[in-house]
Scaffold this motif. Structure first.
Motif, PDB file in Angstrom:
ATOM      1  N   ARG A 119       0.825  -1.220   0.000  1.00 55.38           N
ATOM      2  CA  ARG A 119       0.000   0.000   0.000  1.00 55.38           C
ATOM      3  C   ARG A 119       0.854   1.262   0.000  1.00 55.38           C
ATOM      4  NH1 ARG A 119      -3.067  -3.102   3.749  1.00 55.38           N
ATOM      5  NH2 ARG A 119      -2.001  -2.104   5.508  1.00 55.38           N
ATOM      6  N   SER A 120       2.114   1.138   0.377  1.00 58.63           N
ATOM      7  CA  SER A 120       2.956   2.308   0.604  1.00 58.63           C
ATOM      8  C   SER A 120       3.893   2.620  -0.552  1.00 58.63           C
ATOM      9  CB  SER A 120       3.808   2.093   1.872  1.00 58.63           C
ATOM     10  OG  SER A 120       2.990   1.821   2.987  1.00 58.63           O
ATOM     11  N   ILE A 121       3.914   1.777  -1.589  1.00 60.96           N
ATOM     12  CA  ILE A 121       4.880   1.968  -2.659  1.00 60.96           C
ATOM     13  C   ILE A 121       4.187   2.002  -4.010  1.00 60.96           C
ATOM     14  CG2 ILE A 121       6.651   0.786  -1.300  1.00 60.96           C
ATOM     15  CD1 ILE A 121       6.293  -1.657  -3.065  1.00 60.96           C
ATOM     16  N   ASP A 122       4.933   2.456  -5.002  1.00 55.01           N
ATOM     17  CA  ASP A 122       4.471   2.437  -6.386  1.00 55.01           C
ATOM     18  C   ASP A 122       4.900   1.105  -6.984  1.00 55.01           C
ATOM     19  OD1 ASP A 122       3.925   2.722  -9.066  1.00 55.01           O
ATOM     20  OD2 ASP A 122       4.808   4.712  -9.250  1.00 55.01           O
ATOM     21  N   LEU A 123       3.969   0.174  -7.095  1.00 53.21           N
ATOM     22  CA  LEU A 123       4.290  -1.173  -7.539  1.00 53.21           C
ATOM     23  C   LEU A 123       4.862  -1.206  -8.958  1.00 53.21           C
ATOM     24  CD1 LEU A 123       1.189  -3.001  -6.059  1.00 53.21           C
ATOM     25  CD2 LEU A 123       3.568  -3.388  -5.388  1.00 53.21           C
ATOM     26  N   GLU A 124       4.535  -0.204  -9.751  1.00 55.20           N
ATOM     27  CA  GLU A 124       5.041  -0.160 -11.126  1.00 55.20           C
ATOM     28  C   GLU A 124       6.529   0.182 -11.166  1.00 55.20           C
ATOM     29  OE1 GLU A 124       3.245  -0.929 -13.826  1.00 55.20           O
ATOM     30  OE2 GLU A 124       1.468  -1.323 -12.625  1.00 55.20           O
ATOM     31  N   LYS A 125       7.035   0.755 -10.067  1.00 53.10           N
ATOM     32  CA  LYS A 125       8.433   1.203 -10.044  1.00 53.10           C
ATOM     33  C   LYS A 125       9.242   0.495  -8.965  1.00 53.10           C
ATOM     34  CE  LYS A 125       7.126   5.828 -11.665  1.00 53.10           C
ATOM     35  NZ  LYS A 125       7.134   7.281 -11.362  1.00 53.10           N
ATOM     36  N   ALA A 126       8.757  -0.660  -8.511  1.00 47.68           N
ATOM     37  CA  ALA A 126       9.398  -1.341  -7.393  1.00 47.68           C
ATOM     38  C   ALA A 126       9.660  -2.807  -7.721  1.00 47.68           C
ATOM     39  CB  ALA A 126       8.539  -1.231  -6.142  1.00 47.68           C
ATOM     40  N   ILE A 127      10.594  -3.374  -6.976  1.00 48.48           N
ATOM     41  CA  ILE A 127      10.868  -4.809  -7.013  1.00 48.48           C
ATOM     42  C   ILE A 127      10.720  -5.330  -5.591  1.00 48.48           C
ATOM     43  CG2 ILE A 127      12.618  -6.596  -7.398  1.00 48.48           C
ATOM     44  CD1 ILE A 127      13.898  -4.735  -9.478  1.00 48.48           C
ATOM     45  N   GLY A 128       9.861  -6.330  -5.414  1.00 52.05           N
ATOM     46  CA  GLY A 128       9.729  -6.998  -4.123  1.00 52.05           C
ATOM     47  C   GLY A 128      10.601  -8.244  -4.127  1.00 52.05           C
ATOM     48  N   VAL A 131      13.979  -1.062  -4.601  1.00 52.51           N
ATOM     49  CA  VAL A 131      14.050  -2.471  -4.234  1.00 52.51           C
ATOM     50  C   VAL A 131      13.630  -2.625  -2.778  1.00 52.51           C
ATOM     51  CG1 VAL A 131      15.539  -4.481  -3.969  1.00 52.51           C
ATOM     52  CG2 VAL A 131      15.866  -2.936  -5.915  1.00 52.51           C
ATOM     53  N   PHE A 132      12.567  -3.410  -2.556  1.00 50.27           N
ATOM     54  CA  PHE A 132      12.077  -3.678  -1.205  1.00 50.27           C
ATOM     55  C   PHE A 132      12.398  -5.130  -0.856  1.00 50.27           C
ATOM     56  CE2 PHE A 132      10.004   0.301  -1.668  1.00 50.27           C
ATOM     57  CZ  PHE A 132       9.772   0.749  -0.367  1.00 50.27           C
ATOM     58  N   VAL A 133      13.293  -5.283   0.098  1.00 48.22           N
ATOM     59  CA  VAL A 133      13.703  -6.597   0.579  1.00 48.22           C
ATOM     60  C   VAL A 133      12.900  -6.926   1.827  1.00 48.22           C
ATOM     61  CG1 VAL A 133      15.604  -7.965   1.506  1.00 48.22           C
ATOM     62  CG2 VAL A 133      16.031  -6.304  -0.342  1.00 48.22           C
ATOM     63  N   LEU A 134      12.176  -8.029   1.808  1.00 47.33           N
ATOM     64  CA  LEU A 134      11.484  -8.501   2.999  1.00 47.33           C
ATOM     65  C   LEU A 134      12.264  -9.687   3.537  1.00 47.33           C
ATOM     66  CD1 LEU A 134       9.222  -6.896   1.357  1.00 47.33           C
ATOM     67  CD2 LEU A 134       7.612  -8.204   2.738  1.00 47.33           C
ATOM     68  N   VAL A 135      12.666  -9.612   4.801  1.00 52.14           N
ATOM     69  CA  VAL A 135      13.540 -10.622   5.363  1.00 52.14           C
ATOM     70  C   VAL A 135      13.170 -10.885   6.814  1.00 52.14           C
ATOM     71  CG1 VAL A 135      15.288  -8.877   5.971  1.00 52.14           C
ATOM     72  CG2 VAL A 135      15.967 -11.272   5.740  1.00 52.14           C
ATOM     73  N   GLY A 136      13.203 -12.150   7.213  1.00 52.25           N
ATOM     74  CA  GLY A 136      12.964 -12.508   8.601  1.00 52.25           C
ATOM     75  C   GLY A 136      14.228 -12.371   9.422  1.00 52.25           C
ATOM     76  N   ASP A 137      14.058 -12.363  10.737  1.00 51.86           N
ATOM     77  CA  ASP A 137      15.223 -12.206  11.615  1.00 51.86           C
ATOM     78  C   ASP A 137      16.195 -13.371  11.462  1.00 51.86           C
ATOM     79  OD1 ASP A 137      14.342 -13.867  14.541  1.00 51.86           O
ATOM     80  OD2 ASP A 137      12.865 -13.501  12.996  1.00 51.86           O
ATOM     81  N   GLY A 138      15.682 -14.585  11.187  1.00 53.27           N
ATOM     82  CA  GLY A 138      16.564 -15.729  11.023  1.00 53.27           C
ATOM     83  C   GLY A 138      17.497 -15.568   9.844  1.00 53.27           C
ATOM     84  N   SER A 139      16.978 -15.186   8.689  1.00 52.64           N
ATOM     85  CA  SER A 139      17.809 -14.970   7.509  1.00 52.64           C
ATOM     86  C   SER A 139      18.726 -13.774   7.694  1.00 52.64           C
ATOM     87  CB  SER A 139      16.927 -14.751   6.269  1.00 52.64           C
ATOM     88  OG  SER A 139      16.539 -15.975   5.693  1.00 52.64           O
ATOM     89  N   TYR A 140      18.214 -12.731   8.332  1.00 52.64           N
ATOM     90  CA  TYR A 140      19.036 -11.543   8.564  1.00 52.64           C
ATOM     91  C   TYR A 140      20.278 -11.906   9.362  1.00 52.64           C
ATOM     92  CZ  TYR A 140      20.407  -6.826  10.040  1.00 52.64           C
ATOM     93  OH  TYR A 140      21.116  -5.671  10.278  1.00 52.64           O
ATOM     94  N   MET A 141      20.099 -12.712  10.402  1.00 54.08           N
ATOM     95  CA  MET A 141      21.234 -13.080  11.239  1.00 54.08           C
ATOM     96  C   MET A 141      22.223 -13.969  10.501  1.00 54.08           C
ATOM     97  SD  MET A 141      21.117 -11.569  14.136  1.00 54.08           S
ATOM     98  CE  MET A 141      22.177 -12.550  15.216  1.00 54.08           C
ATOM     99  N   MET A 142      21.761 -14.706   9.511  1.00 55.33           N
ATOM    100  CA  MET A 142      22.670 -15.572   8.764  1.00 55.33           C
ATOM    101  C   MET A 142      23.615 -14.792   7.870  1.00 55.33           C
ATOM    102  SD  MET A 142      20.879 -19.104   7.646  1.00 55.33           S
ATOM    103  CE  MET A 142      20.369 -20.309   8.877  1.00 55.33           C
ATOM    104  N   LEU A 143      23.131 -13.739   7.235  1.00 56.42           N
ATOM    105  CA  LEU A 143      23.982 -13.025   6.282  1.00 56.42           C
ATOM    106  C   LEU A 143      23.439 -11.615   6.061  1.00 56.42           C
ATOM    107  CD1 LEU A 143      26.449 -13.198   4.450  1.00 56.42           C
ATOM    108  CD2 LEU A 143      25.005 -14.152   2.667  1.00 56.42           C
TER     109      LEU A 143
END
Length: 616
Positions: free
Chosen positions: A405-414, A465-477
């Motif tokens: 809802r907060s971004i312009d989907l036409e100009k973004a990468i999820g 570029v919007f990166v969605l990441v969990g705490d587990g993956s974040y802690m790995m790298l």
């Protein structure tokens, strides 16, 4: 032989790479977007010095972790639809082995990347050298042999002239739509520094273009006949549609013949999901609409997909006894899976040829009508799942809703990779343009996310570029967060903290297992970790904020548009809530014998579910 130029082997590599070109949007550009390098004793004096000499034409980027830089290179190639790619060089030993996991990512996902790890001394005079692994029974083995099973082509360069044939073969593999994948050229460190009189012709510019094989006439005729006799066909679109740049042809095919389209993880964004015939994700993480059509289909038209178990519900999803499978794929290996009728061809050329041969044929109107009804039901369920909330611990779906809802989907990468988020994003992220959804789920590699975001941003600096990441993956790298700041490449990182490995904890529960060793609270500990993710991100140079609600997240994303560097949004989430609508069974073996009643109950349900599997 003609004129020659005397160069070291490493210099020959650098000069060759800078001369390889391709055509993108009608313009000639270097096929290599650059080289990622972490130098050590096995490559700094040879390939390091050589890259310095060509740094104006072939840029070199420094990373903080070898696996991370390789993930960035993979994401760059994926976001470029395999038209451009990168190389990665490391020292011998730990640096090289750190890239092996990433090589697995590239191999499974059929992504081109050139690995140039340092190796032992070919002359063996100083053996064993620093970081050398010795095999007591084989003097030719080094750490780099670990790359063999995860490389589409592997070569160890023990003489400087060998690089001529090796680099030519490497380019053939990297640019071939069938053999495409990682290439490893293991560079013995003494040979990197050895000189040879190379033919000047070896360094002449070469332009590589996409090969587009057309269908065999007999296979084409069979494919047309299969479709014409079907009553409930469905198209499963995979990543091959995107790599073939066949998205327009896919949409035109669906419209012309009135066939619904469902998508794999790699194929999501192959069709605008606002299209009436686009039913979204299929399989284990599928929408209710896509799976409702898939359950009844009598013909799967699998375009550019390898039909892995998440796509097929471990081959239990398709329940029509009259089911046929038509595999339109560049690879006969994939086209023929599960007794599929093969149509081996480039996706774009194959779709055009089949559509022409169908000559106005359309699927029964009842199929499109059912697809429309099922999609309406799904869209209501999706809107409910993503709706804003005042809950102290929102779900992953509610976070996805806030972001979209907060971004312009036409100009973004999820972008995402592993854990529970890929399933929710596969269902819920509204992909509208090719490449607007970037998921590494072939290898489901935790730690890909931030490095992958960096690679995607390098490929498309004009995109958010919007990166969605969990705490587990974040802690790995997470170290390439600092690299993104250093390179001035702004990422938007939404970090969902559910205090552990929430996805695998849910799977553990679903298979009757006790909550054990996944969430932090269920692991062995003396002191419960209290990780300050905001402080950690700030320490690496990012702008970071911890938000307490969905409303605060939306405001923070809006406010971040003025930020000049990578921004991180941390939010606590519930580890147990997932979107109830959609989804399908997945074959995860449950113990046949257990002293725990929960496991025995889960085993009984597992045996019953397996009865629906299609075995061939």
């Amino acid at each position: 032989m003609g004129k020659t130029v005397r160069l070291t082997m490493a210099q020959a590599v650098a000069h060759f790479l800078k001369k390889q070109m391709t055509i993108v949007d009608g313009k000639k550009v270097p096929v290599f977007g650059g080289v990622w390098a972490i130098f050590g004793h096995g490559n700094v004096a040879g390939i390091g010095e050589a890259l310095y000499q060509v740094r104006g034409e072939l840029p070199t980027y420094r990373a903080h972790n070898e696996q991370g830089m390789a993930h960035a290179a993979i994401a760059y190639a994926k976001a470029s639809f395999r038209q451009r790619f990168m190389a990665c060089t490391t020292s011998i030993g730990p640096g090289a082995l750190n890239m092996v996991t990433a090589a697995g990512v590239a191999h499974v996902n059929r992504i081109p990347v050139l690995f140039l790890p340092g190796d032992v001394f070919a002359n063996r005079a100083p053996d064993p050298v620093l970081q050398q692994i010795e095999d007591f029974g084989d003097g030719t083995v080094s750490a780099n042999d670990a790359f063999r099973p995860v490389s589409r082509y592997f070569d160890r360069i023990t003489r400087p002239e060998q690089i001529i044939a090796a680099l030519k073969r490497a380019m053939q593999v990297l640019t071939d739509p069938l053999d495409c994948g990682p290439v490893t050229l293991s560079l013995c460190q003494d040979v990197q520094a050895e000189a040879f009189d190379y033919p000047e012709s070896f360094f002449e510019e070469r332009v590589w273009t996409t090969r587009r094989p057309r269908p065999d006439a007999d296979e084409l005729a069979n494919a047309i006949a299969l479709i014409k006799k079907s009553e409930k066909p469905v198209i499963i679109a995979g990543g091959g549609v995107l790599y073939s740049q066949a998205t327009k042809e896919l949409t035109a095919f669906a419209e012309e013949h009135r066939i619904p389209v469902v998508v794999t993880q790699a194929g999501k964004s192959a069709i605008d999901e606002r299209h009436p015939l686009a039913l979204g994700s299929v399989g284990v993480t599928g929408t209710s609409a896509a799976n409702a059509i898939a359950v009844e289909t009598d013909l799967i038209i699998a375009v550019g997909t390898r039909c892995q178990d998440f796509t097929t519900g471990s081959w239990a999803l398709f329940q029509n006894e009259k089911l046929n499978i038509l595999g339109l794929n560049i690879a006969a290996y994939d086209a023929a899976k599960h007794d599929g009728q093969t149509l081996v061809a480039d996706a774009r050329e194959g779709l055009k040829a089949v559509s022409s041969g169908l000559a106005g044929w359309k699927a029964p109107a009842a199929l499109a009508e059912k697809a429309e009804r099922e999609k309406h039901v799904w869209m209501e369920a999706a809107a409910k799942a993503m709706a804003s909330t005042n809950a102290a611990l929102p779900s992953d779906a509610q976070v996805i809703g806030a972001v979209t809802r907060s971004i312009d989907l036409e100009k973004a990468i999820g972008l995402c990779a592993a854990g529970g988020l890929p399933g929710e994003m596969h269902k819920l992220w509204p992909a509208t343009a090719p490449g607007s959804y970037h998921m590494e789920y072939g290898f489901s590699c935790m730690g890909y996310e931030i490095a992958g975001g960096l690679g995607a941003k390098m490929a498309h600096p004009e995109k958010e570029v919007f990166v969605l990441v969990g705490d587990g993956s974040y802690m790995m790298l997470n170290s390439e967060l600092a690299t993104s700041v250093m390179l001035g490449l702004k990422l938007n990182i939404v970090l969902l903290d559910n205090r552990g490995y929430g996805c695998i904890n849910r799977l553990q529960m679903a298979t009757g297992g006790a909550n054990f060793n996944n969430l932090l609270k269920d692991a062995h500990y003396e002191v419960m970790p209290e990780i300050d993710f905001r402080g950690h991100a700030e320490s690496m140079g990012a702008v970071a904020v911890k938000v307490a609600s969905i409303a605060e997240l939306e405001k923070a994303i809006a406010d971040s548009k003025k930020n000049d560097r990578t921004s991180v949004f941390v939010i606590d989430t519930d580890p147990l809530i997932t979107t109830e609508a959609g989804g399908y069974w997945w074959d995860v073996a449950v113990p046949e014998v257990s002293p725990r009643e929960q496991v025995n109950k889960a085993r009984k349900a597992y045996v019953e579910a397996r009865a629906a599997q299609r075995i061939s």
